[in-house]
Design an enzyme around this catalytic site. Structure first.
Site, mmCIF file in Angstrom:
data_model
loop_
_atom_site.group_PDB
_atom_site.id
_atom_site.type_symbol
_atom_site.label_atom_id
_atom_site.label_comp_id
_atom_site.label_asym_id
_atom_site.label_seq_id
_atom_site.Cartn_x
_atom_site.Cartn_y
_atom_site.Cartn_z
ATOM 1 N N ALA A 244 0.845 -1.188 0.000
ATOM 2 C CA ALA A 244 0.000 0.000 0.000
ATOM 3 C C ALA A 244 0.880 1.237 0.000
ATOM 4 C CB ALA A 244 -0.913 0.002 1.226
ATOM 5 N N THR A 291 2.737 -1.964 4.335
ATOM 6 C CA THR A 291 2.828 -0.529 4.081
ATOM 7 C C THR A 291 4.052 -0.229 3.229
ATOM 8 O OG1 THR A 291 4.287 0.103 5.924
ATOM 9 C CG2 THR A 291 1.927 -0.110 6.413
ATOM 10 N N ASP A 292 4.015 0.883 2.531
ATOM 11 C CA ASP A 292 5.260 1.425 1.976
ATOM 12 C C ASP A 292 6.078 1.967 3.145
ATOM 13 O OD1 ASP A 292 7.196 2.267 0.173
ATOM 14 O OD2 ASP A 292 5.805 3.333 -1.127
ATOM 15 N N ALA A 293 7.288 2.434 2.874
ATOM 16 C CA ALA A 293 8.203 2.857 3.939
ATOM 17 C C ALA A 293 7.558 3.910 4.838
ATOM 18 C CB ALA A 293 9.488 3.394 3.325
ATOM 19 N N SER A 294 7.632 3.678 6.136
ATOM 20 C CA SER A 294 6.877 4.483 7.089
ATOM 21 C C SER A 294 7.530 5.813 7.434
ATOM 22 C CB SER A 294 6.661 3.685 8.375
ATOM 23 O OG SER A 294 7.908 3.367 8.989
#
Length: 574
Positions: A244, A291-294
């Site tokens: 995402a 998730t993509d990088a937070s």
């Protein structure tokens, strides 16, 4: 009610023994171990932790019980050594991810590039697409990686978008499906799991989610016919994981929940309507979401970190990509369980989805049998002759002559003996290594071997000198664009080395001028005056050599450009 995973259905298709391992493992986990299973840690060479905490790789696994590992940099030998350390230290075997969107070069510094999405599209070849996935899978497996955070299934609608300019496989859903499904099939031959990205779809705007919230402003019917069509195809094909993005899909989110106001819109990583609603329920995705990088501002700008760390899981993500601070983020996630933001049912479901992928790979069986770790002999496939032949085939089929309006080709040492090279770079010294002199040196060496006299221009001055003197000293100009960037601008274009630099193509009417881009495909926006322009897609030695062969007429240009190369500028076609 969020939809719960079915481990016997696609994309898991687990047998009774595999399901039993998942359930037994989950039942034996402490709360800390379940929380840790949600996290992906990034290991840099030279420091074990992305967060800068003073832990070794083994200590991170022992203390934080991570479920997934990613790494950055390193040769095949060094990466394999690190990944063996990680698997040896972990009680529950790890998913280990790489970013291989073009071949094995995404898994290690000495891996084999085959073709980017843009180059694959230019070839028109599903075989090249399959080869890129095949090499990615074989070289990942050799070092011990088992999960590919690629291919990118975004659609390049907007020519200004440099985030997916070279990673997207087309400008419409059908082309993206045409090439990305064979890529996935190629990497599956090595038992590599697939994570496609960036849900719900990048490519409609020009901004970078590393720096700002991305927005896909398509209406629901437009999204269904484009990105929706792509994701349906990959779900039907059994994709195991979806990443995402920190990308809002406001009109669809409001369709699913008409009570939402504009200020309630969230990036997909935090939007229940887009994860549990659209992806897991309406599209029927039964796999895992990460998730993509937070650390990206598309996520950090939504709310406080202590809130969005657990909310990402509550909203439907099953894994969280990268710590900021190990202790703090772990504490935020655990508190989210303890205070009910993440229900125990949701925590168990997320764990089942992650553990289920490990069971699908039979990592637990390999661990028990002592065959989980990789050996030095496994590295024989990295850069092997078979892979290099595939790279050469992709270069031959993909390198694209976009324009040659003055019919100045072929380049040759009789008419163009004295060549002046203009090397255009983007961010120098950044995480992507922009401005590396390797490609430039390769051009110089190969040109001199072929009988040319080469001078590299100093673009740090605006002084051009007398034009008649320039014509007397230079037979041809060769502009090499190697503009590569990451997270420092919302889009990357040519930035001349100084104001009115002498590298600007003022000389196109003075001497034959040939421009080659070895990355972004839309540089004609900033160089419309150039009359001969080539897209070569990547700065590896094979693409350089093939480009020179084609410029010299020793090989024909076979690539086909899409219409975005003109950057909506009529002057670019002249």
């Amino acid at each position: 009610m969020p939809k719960l995973v079915d481990l016997k259905a696609s994309p898991y298709n687990l047998d009774d023994d595999q399901v039993a391992w998942v359930e037994e493992t989950l039942a034996g986990m402490s709360l800390d171990e379940q929380v840790g299973q949600l996290f992906t840690n990034l290991f840099f060479f030279g420091e074990d932790s992305f967060s800068g905490n003073p832990y070794t790789a083994e200590e991170i696994i022992e203390k934080f019980h991570i479920g997934i590992a990613r790494y950055h940099g390193g040769t095949a030998e060094k990466v394999q050594g690190l990944l063996n350390r990680l698997q040896k230290a972990s009680k529950v075997p790890l998913l280990i991810a790489a970013n291989c969107d073009s071949g094995g070069n995404g898994a290690m510094s000495d891996g084999t590039y085959i073709a980017s999405g843009a180059q694959t599209e230019a070839t028109g070849s599903v075989e090249v697409a399959r080869n890129a996935g095949y090499v990615s899978g074989r070289e990942m497996r050799a070092i011990g990686a088992n999960l590919n955070f690629d291919p990118c299934v975004d659609i390049l609608f907007n020519w200004r978008n440099t985030i997916v300019n070279t990673r997207a496989y087309g400008t419409n859903a059908d082309d993206v499906i045409k090439y990305t499904i064979p890529f996935v099939e190629g990497q599956r031959e090595s038992g590599i799991l697939t994570c496609v990205k960036h849900w719900p779809g990048d490519g409609t705007e020009e901004r970078d989610q590393h720096l700002i919230l991305g927005v896909n402003e398509l209406q629901p019917d437009e999204w269904d016919a484009s990105f929706g069509k792509v994701y349906r195809a990959h779900i039907e094909n059994g994709v195991e994981m979806i990443m995402a993005g920190h990308i809002a899909l406001p009109y669809y989110q409001q369709k699913l929940n008409p009570e939402l106001k504009d200020e309630d819109i969230l990036p997909a990583t935090l939007a229940d309507e887009l994860l549990n609603g659209l992806l897991k329920t309406e599209l029927g995705f039964n796999g895992a979401i990460i998730t993509d990088a937070s650390h990206m501002l598309g996520m950090t700008s939504a709310m406080r970190r202590e809130d969005y760390v657990p909310l990402s899981i509550a909203a439907g993500c099953d894994a969280f990509l990268f710590f900021n601070n190990l202790e703090e983020d772990f504490g935020f996630m655990k508190a989210g369980v303890e205070n009910g933001v993440i229900t125990r049912e949701r925590l168990d479901d997320a764990n089942r989805r992650v553990l289920g992928l490990k069971a699908k790979l039979n990592l637990h069986r390999a661990q028990a049998e002592g065959t989980l770790l990789r050996t030095a002999s496994d590295l024989d496939v990295v850069g092997c002759e078979e892979h290099l032949a595939m790279r050469a085939d992709a270069a031959d089929k993909g390198i694209t002559l976009v324009k040659n309006t003055l019919d100045q080709l072929p380049l040759n040492p009789n008419d163009h003996r004295r060549i002046r090279i203009y090397h255009l770079t983007g961010e120098v010294g950044g995480i992507t290594g922009g401005g590396d002199p390797v490609m430039l040196n390769t051009y110089v060496e190969l040109l001199e071997e072929r009988g040319y006299e080469v001078e590299v221009n100093d673009g740090t001055t605006r002084v051009k000198g007398p034009t008649l003197k320039y014509r007397d000293e230079v037979d041809a100009a060769l502009i090499l664009a190697e503009v590569i960037g990451y997270g420092a601008q919302n889009n990357y274009r040519i930035q001349w080395k100084t104001a009115m630099s002498n590298e600007c193509p003022w000389y196109v009417w003075e001497v034959p001028t040939f421009m080659v881009s070895h990355n972004f495909t839309t540089h004609l926006h900033d160089a419309t005056m150039v009359k001969c322009y080539v897209n070569a897609y990547h700065p590896n030695e094979e693409n350089v050599r093939a480009t020179l062969d084609k410029l010299e007429g020793k090989s024909e240009f076979r690539g086909t450009p899409n219409d975005l190369v003109w950057a909506d500028k009529w002057q670019a076609r002249l």
